[in-house]
Design a protein around this motif. Structure first.
Motif, PDB file in Angstrom:
ATOM      1  N   LEU A 127       0.831  -1.204   0.000  1.00 39.29           N
ATOM      2  CA  LEU A 127       0.000   0.000   0.000  1.00 39.29           C
ATOM      3  C   LEU A 127       0.872   1.262   0.000  1.00 39.29           C
ATOM      4  CD1 LEU A 127      -2.850   1.319   0.342  1.00 39.29           C
ATOM      5  CD2 LEU A 127      -2.459   1.220   2.785  1.00 39.29           C
ATOM      6  N   THR A 128       1.876   1.298   0.882  1.00 42.45           N
ATOM      7  CA  THR A 128       2.747   2.473   0.968  1.00 42.45           C
ATOM      8  C   THR A 128       3.429   2.729  -0.370  1.00 42.45           C
ATOM      9  OG1 THR A 128       3.174   1.809   3.237  1.00 42.45           O
ATOM     10  CG2 THR A 128       4.576   3.523   2.358  1.00 42.45           C
ATOM     11  N   LYS A 129       3.867   1.653  -1.014  1.00 39.88           N
ATOM     12  CA  LYS A 129       4.573   1.828  -2.296  1.00 39.88           C
ATOM     13  C   LYS A 129       3.613   2.312  -3.378  1.00 39.88           C
ATOM     14  CE  LYS A 129       8.202  -1.617  -1.583  1.00 39.88           C
ATOM     15  NZ  LYS A 129       8.608  -2.995  -1.866  1.00 39.88           N
ATOM     16  N   ILE A 130       2.405   1.744  -3.410  1.00 38.42           N
ATOM     17  CA  ILE A 130       1.445   2.159  -4.446  1.00 38.42           C
ATOM     18  C   ILE A 130       1.015   3.617  -4.238  1.00 38.42           C
ATOM     19  CG2 ILE A 130      -0.891   1.775  -5.358  1.00 38.42           C
ATOM     20  CD1 ILE A 130      -0.500  -1.131  -5.236  1.00 38.42           C
ATOM     21  N   VAL A 131       0.904   4.011  -2.971  1.00 46.41           N
ATOM     22  CA  VAL A 131       0.525   5.405  -2.687  1.00 46.41           C
ATOM     23  C   VAL A 131       1.555   6.369  -3.275  1.00 46.41           C
ATOM     24  CG1 VAL A 131       0.296   7.091  -0.816  1.00 46.41           C
ATOM     25  CG2 VAL A 131      -0.913   4.929  -0.682  1.00 46.41           C
ATOM     26  N   ASP A 132       2.830   6.057  -3.095  1.00 46.60           N
ATOM     27  CA  ASP A 132       3.876   6.906  -3.681  1.00 46.60           C
ATOM     28  C   ASP A 132       3.787   6.922  -5.201  1.00 46.60           C
ATOM     29  OD1 ASP A 132       4.892   7.581  -1.240  1.00 46.60           O
ATOM     30  OD2 ASP A 132       6.441   6.038  -1.212  1.00 46.60           O
ATOM     31  N   GLU A 133       3.549   5.753  -5.771  1.00 43.35           N
ATOM     32  CA  GLU A 133       3.505   5.645  -7.235  1.00 43.35           C
ATOM     33  C   GLU A 133       2.280   6.353  -7.812  1.00 43.35           C
ATOM     34  OE1 GLU A 133       5.867   4.212  -9.311  1.00 43.35           O
ATOM     35  OE2 GLU A 133       7.022   4.143  -7.452  1.00 43.35           O
ATOM     36  N   GLN A 134       1.141   6.240  -7.132  1.00 41.22           N
ATOM     37  CA  GLN A 134      -0.091   6.836  -7.678  1.00 41.22           C
ATOM     38  C   GLN A 134       0.018   8.363  -7.718  1.00 41.22           C
ATOM     39  OE1 GLN A 134      -3.346   5.657  -5.158  1.00 41.22           O
ATOM     40  NE2 GLN A 134      -2.981   7.268  -3.655  1.00 41.22           N
ATOM     41  N   GLN A 135       0.740   8.915  -6.738  1.00 44.44           N
ATOM     42  CA  GLN A 135       0.915  10.359  -6.736  1.00 44.44           C
ATOM     43  C   GLN A 135       1.793  10.786  -7.925  1.00 44.44           C
ATOM     44  OE1 GLN A 135       2.653  12.232  -3.239  1.00 44.44           O
ATOM     45  NE2 GLN A 135       0.666  13.129  -2.770  1.00 44.44           N
ATOM     46  N   LYS A 136       2.819   9.997  -8.177  1.00 46.27           N
ATOM     47  CA  LYS A 136       3.685  10.295  -9.332  1.00 46.27           C
ATOM     48  C   LYS A 136       2.903  10.143 -10.627  1.00 46.27           C
ATOM     49  CE  LYS A 136       7.643   8.049  -7.266  1.00 46.27           C
ATOM     50  NZ  LYS A 136       8.629   7.011  -7.518  1.00 46.27           N
ATOM     51  N   LEU A 137       2.043   9.133 -10.669  1.00 43.60           N
ATOM     52  CA  LEU A 137       1.240   8.887 -11.879  1.00 43.60           C
ATOM     53  C   LEU A 137       0.295  10.060 -12.134  1.00 43.60           C
ATOM     54  CD1 LEU A 137       0.177   6.755 -14.049  1.00 43.60           C
ATOM     55  CD2 LEU A 137      -1.563   6.191 -12.349  1.00 43.60           C
ATOM     56  N   ALA A 138      -0.382  10.499 -11.095  1.00 47.63           N
ATOM     57  CA  ALA A 138      -1.358  11.585 -11.258  1.00 47.63           C
ATOM     58  C   ALA A 138      -0.669  12.892 -11.607  1.00 47.63           C
ATOM     59  CB  ALA A 138      -2.168  11.740  -9.977  1.00 47.63           C
ATOM     60  N   GLN A 139       0.566  13.059 -11.157  1.00 49.36           N
ATOM     61  CA  GLN A 139       1.286  14.300 -11.457  1.00 49.36           C
ATOM     62  C   GLN A 139       2.040  14.230 -12.786  1.00 49.36           C
ATOM     63  OE1 GLN A 139       3.443  15.004  -7.572  1.00 49.36           O
ATOM     64  NE2 GLN A 139       2.496  16.992  -7.876  1.00 49.36           N
ATOM     65  N   GLY A 140       1.996  13.055 -13.404  1.00 50.54           N
ATOM     66  CA  GLY A 140       2.675  12.904 -14.693  1.00 50.54           C
ATOM     67  C   GLY A 140       4.173  12.723 -14.559  1.00 50.54           C
ATOM     68  N   ILE A 141       4.656  12.413 -13.352  1.00 48.03           N
ATOM     69  CA  ILE A 141       6.096  12.187 -13.165  1.00 48.03           C
ATOM     70  C   ILE A 141       6.488  10.843 -13.785  1.00 48.03           C
ATOM     71  CG2 ILE A 141       7.934  11.943 -11.421  1.00 48.03           C
ATOM     72  CD1 ILE A 141       6.062  13.586  -9.526  1.00 48.03           C
ATOM     73  N   ILE A 142       5.562   9.902 -13.744  1.00 45.87           N
ATOM     74  CA  ILE A 142       5.780   8.624 -14.428  1.00 45.87           C
ATOM     75  C   ILE A 142       4.610   8.361 -15.374  1.00 45.87           C
ATOM     76  CG2 ILE A 142       7.233   7.505 -12.680  1.00 45.87           C
ATOM     77  CD1 ILE A 142       4.728   6.073 -11.640  1.00 45.87           C
ATOM     78  N   THR A 143       4.851   7.548 -16.374  1.00 47.24           N
ATOM     79  CA  THR A 143       3.802   7.229 -17.355  1.00 47.24           C
ATOM     80  C   THR A 143       2.962   6.056 -16.824  1.00 47.24           C
ATOM     81  OG1 THR A 143       5.175   5.595 -18.471  1.00 47.24           O
ATOM     82  CG2 THR A 143       5.348   7.876 -19.258  1.00 47.24           C
ATOM     83  N   PRO A 144       1.781   5.835 -17.422  1.00 46.35           N
ATOM     84  CA  PRO A 144       0.988   4.667 -17.002  1.00 46.35           C
ATOM     85  C   PRO A 144       1.770   3.357 -17.124  1.00 46.35           C
ATOM     86  CG  PRO A 144      -0.367   6.144 -18.288  1.00 46.35           C
ATOM     87  CD  PRO A 144       1.018   6.699 -18.349  1.00 46.35           C
ATOM     88  N   ASP A 145       2.557   3.237 -18.195  1.00 42.80           N
ATOM     89  CA  ASP A 145       3.334   1.993 -18.377  1.00 42.80           C
ATOM     90  C   ASP A 145       4.356   1.812 -17.258  1.00 42.80           C
ATOM     91  OD1 ASP A 145       1.961   1.272 -20.589  1.00 42.80           O
ATOM     92  OD2 ASP A 145       3.402   2.136 -22.015  1.00 42.80           O
ATOM     93  N   GLU A 146       4.988   2.920 -16.872  1.00 41.81           N
ATOM     94  CA  GLU A 146       5.972   2.829 -15.779  1.00 41.81           C
ATOM     95  C   GLU A 146       5.274   2.454 -14.470  1.00 41.81           C
ATOM     96  OE1 GLU A 146       9.470   6.002 -17.011  1.00 41.81           O
ATOM     97  OE2 GLU A 146       7.533   6.763 -16.376  1.00 41.81           O
TER      98      GLU A 146
END
Lengths: 446, 294
Positions: A416-435
């Motif tokens: 959960l902690t890891k996905i929370v960090d990733e989802q924020q990056k995803l929503a901000q466009g720091i990472i792509t959906p594929d990443e």
């Protein structure tokens, strides 16, 4: 020589007093622990009189004096204790993380209070492991309240391992989107969106007239995670997230999960969320929306108190979770859950506590509607005199049998902690959906 | 009496209570953390002994931890610059002010006495994007695009913003220490410098600042210590985010131990923090020659 002796004496006194004070405290606490262990109970020293009869009920709850859990239990405990000549003590911890830490401490030292807020997951399992959970389902069957409980709530609280119910619902919470009718009208949106495609189209129309389409509390894990979990929930129910956690499904191999990833990325990067959303918490998001900023806000029955005025003036509408296009969606489209549920400590569950449990079931609906302004988990007729939103939203969920699947409950804490960090990056466009997909697929291995 | 206090045994007896308390609360805690770091444990329930596996994972595979080490170093450098050198600059300016010195001193010192939580809340409101905070409101007068400038939620600058807020809070403290040191510089030295033709800048550069070098080094050590184990500013302002952009070693340790419920792994992060702090502290002492007999 005399001076030397005085100096030595002084130093010895200082040292001895410090050491003895420490030792004294240590001895006291040790004795208390030994007593607890020998009696096999917790908090017995503070909850019982010298005659062995209970004098106090203790509770550990998450939140402040204005949160629903406190309002309900404070009302019930104060009335019950007054009638029965008992005392009660409620310990409140506001911050979620601090609460978990405190609960962990109580579990490890086996000193849990009589009633405690307990998330359904790792911590409830730990409580079960030390036999500190009363079988609430059996108790509800005993006092005849089991069949009165909303089907989706029963589904939500059922333990995945043994099918029992160990937690008592905080209330019935249904979640839905609220929208500003005036902004929808101005943007030329005539009907509430029924699919995610329509939802995005509506957001674009709202952005085109210079308004903020969506308000979200992006710094609180669950708010962005809802957008990530809507589509898999409507298509697979609890299956995707349960299988993902078990390592038998992946974001990359599940179309509904991939759809959700792209949706969150779109909503974030197309500027539909309010600027700076990643640093806005849920309370601030509520203040923003009900204060007049933004067109759509994902909230629900927990905010009826705030929404009531705008709804009465005709400024507010609501709609359920949209369908995912091209896939088969389940009929339930309003997430229903039990909030931050409560557990009853098996070690201290004596006749008084059982008596309180019955009293609580009898008066719970009253406490929900009059004190906390939330729906009761029991299927009873709504009392008169509530705000119109209660009556208008209740048909959306009254027949629901499928519960909301909270990813924050189903995932283990680390993932959960890891996905929370990733989802924020995803929503901000720091990472792509594929990443995002490839990162998240590495968090759980079979 | 004076003679008695000069004896080592008497000094030891007086130091002993503090030593005992320090040992109980610091040394024992570190030893316990070291012990837990050898286990796979969620913080509740049973523990599984896994030897050095947590450390192997941490050093070999944990990219986020590596980034937090780097973030912490950047954070520390920024804080040393703001608190030590900013504090020194403000102290010099303060020592030149003739009127209203006490009022200025008090104003700069106010953030030191305000709690970190309150300071963070103030900055969150000042730097807010929606609704527009004071900072963005002012900046938008010069450039309208700056109205939506993200401070704490921009991954490229959130670490610097966090470091700045901590620097701001403690700047006043070091300013006061430097000011006390500067006014303690003997007047004869300044007079001699002025007679030799030094202007004010040279007077400070060649006389006053070198004179207070031990104070500067001591302050550097204090800030270094504080910054390496800084937690609350990153946690309260950005929660280490967005993503892990402003994650420090301490916030990462907290997340691992309590949010992720990997208590054993979090303990290994804690031990690594102790080691890194010791190494950097010793290196700094070596570089500055601190602790050597003059």
């Amino acid at each position: 020589m005399k001076k030397k002796l005085i100096a030595m004496f002084l130093a010895t006194v200082v040292t001895a007093s410090s050491v003895l004070t420490g030792c004294g405290q240590q001895t006291e606490s040790k004795t208390a622990t030994q007593q607890d262990a020998s009696e096999g109970t917790t908090k017995t020293t503070s909850s019982t009189a010298s005659t062995g009869e209970r004098t106090k009920i203790t509770a550990l709850l998450k939140g402040t004096e204005s949160t629903e859990q406190y309002q309900v239990f404070n009302y019930l405990l104060s009335n019950y204790c007054e009638e029965n000549g008992l005392e009660y003590e409620i310990e409140l911890v506001n911050d979620m993380q601090d609460y978990f830490t405190k609960l962990q401490m109580y579990i490890n030292s086996n000193t849990l209070p009589d009633i405690y807020g307990c998330p359904n997951g790792t911590l409830s399992k730990a409580c079960k492991d030390i036999d500190a959970l009363v079988d609430v389902g059996a108790e509800l069957k005993r006092n005849g309240y089991y069949d009165k409980m909303n089907g989706a709530i029963v589904d939500f609280l059922t333990d995945a391992d043994d099918g029992n119910i160990y937690l008592f619902p905080q209330g019935l919470y249904c979640e839905y989107f609220m929208y500003r009718t005036d902004i929808f009208e101005e943007a030329g949106i005539t009907e509430a969106p029924a699919t995610w495609g329509e939802f995005e189209a509506a957001c674009q129309k709202i952005a085109d007239i210079g308004e903020i389409p969506l308000v979200v509390g992006g710094s609180d894990a669950w708010q962005l995670m809802r957008y990530l979990s809507f589509s898999p929930w409507r298509i697979t129910g609890p299956d995707f997230i349960t299988n993902y956690q078990a390592g038998s499904d992946k974001f990359s191999s599940n179309d509904s999960a991939k759809y959700a990833v792209n949706l969150l990325h779109d909503l974030g990067t197309k500027g539909y969320f309010e600027p700076g959303f990643a640093s806005v918490d849920y309370t601030s998001a509520c203040n923003l929306f009900f204060g007049g900023t933004g067109a759509i806000f994902y909230s629900g029955s927990g905010q009826i108190g705030l929404a009531n005025e705008m709804y009465k003036e005709g400024k507010l509408g609501f709609f359920p979770v949209p369908d995912t296009e091209g896939m088969e969606n389940m009929p339930t489209n309003v997430p229903i859950h039990a909030g931050f549920a409560e557990a009853f400590n098996k070690a201290t569950y004596d006749d008084t506590m059982q008596n309180f449990f019955d009293y609580m079931c009898e008066n719970f609906s009253d406490a929900c509607y009059t004190q906390a302004q939330i729906f009761s988990p029991f299927n009873e007729d709504l009392p008169e005199g509530l705000s119109q939103l209660y009556y208008d939203t209740q048909p959306m969920f009254s027949a629901a049998e499928t519960a909301w699947t909270s990813w924050d409950d189903k995932l283990d804490s680390e993932v959960l902690t890891k996905i929370v960090d990733e989802q924020q990056k995803l929503a901000q466009g720091i990472i792509t959906p594929d990443e995002f997909i490839s990162n998240c697929d590495t968090f759980v291995t079979k | 009496m004076q003679k008695a206090f000069g004896k080592k045994s008497i000094i030891f007896l007086f130091i002993f209570p503090a030593f005992l308390i320090y040992t109980l609360f610091v040394v024992v805690s570190i030893i316990w953390a070291g012990y837990y770091s050898f286990f796979d444990w969620s913080g509740v329930g049973s523990k599984a002994f896994i030897g050095l596996q947590n450390y192997v994972e941490l050093i070999a595979n944990d990219k986020v931890f590596k980034s937090t080490v780097w973030h912490t170093l950047i954070y520390t450098v920024i804080n040393v610059l703001i608190q030590v050198f900013g504090g020194l600059l403000f102290a010099i300016l303060l020592s030149r002010v003739k009127k209203g010195r006490t009022a200025l001193q008090t104003l700069y010192y106010v953030p030191v006495v305000i709690s970190s939580v309150a300071i963070c809340q103030i900055f969150l409101k000042l730097l807010s994007v929606t609704p527009t905070g004071v900072v963005n409101q002012l900046l938008s007068m010069f450039n309208p695009a700056l109205k939506v400038m993200e401070w704490t939620s921009n991954p490229n600058i959130s670490l610097y913003v966090t470091a700045f807020v901590e620097g701001y809070k403690y700047l006043g403290l070091y300013m006061v220490i430097f000011y006390a040191a500067l006014i303690g510089v003997p007047d004869e030295l300044s007079e001699a410098a002025r007679i030799d033709g030094a202007n004010h800048i040279k007077e400070y550069w060649y006389v006053k600042v070198p004179y207070i070098k031990p104070v500067i080094i001591a302050n550097c050590i204090l800030v270094l210590n504080g910054s390496l184990r800084s937690f609350e500013f990153s946690y309260l302002l950005t929660r280490g985010g967005p993503g892990n952009a402003s994650e420090l070693m301490t916030t990462y340790m907290y997340k691992q131990a309590f949010a992720s419920m990997k208590y054993g792994y979090g303990s290994s992060v804690a031990i690594m923090i102790v080691i890194i702090c010791l190494v950097i502290g010793l290196m700094f002492r070596k570089i500055t020659g601190e602790g050597k007999e003059e």
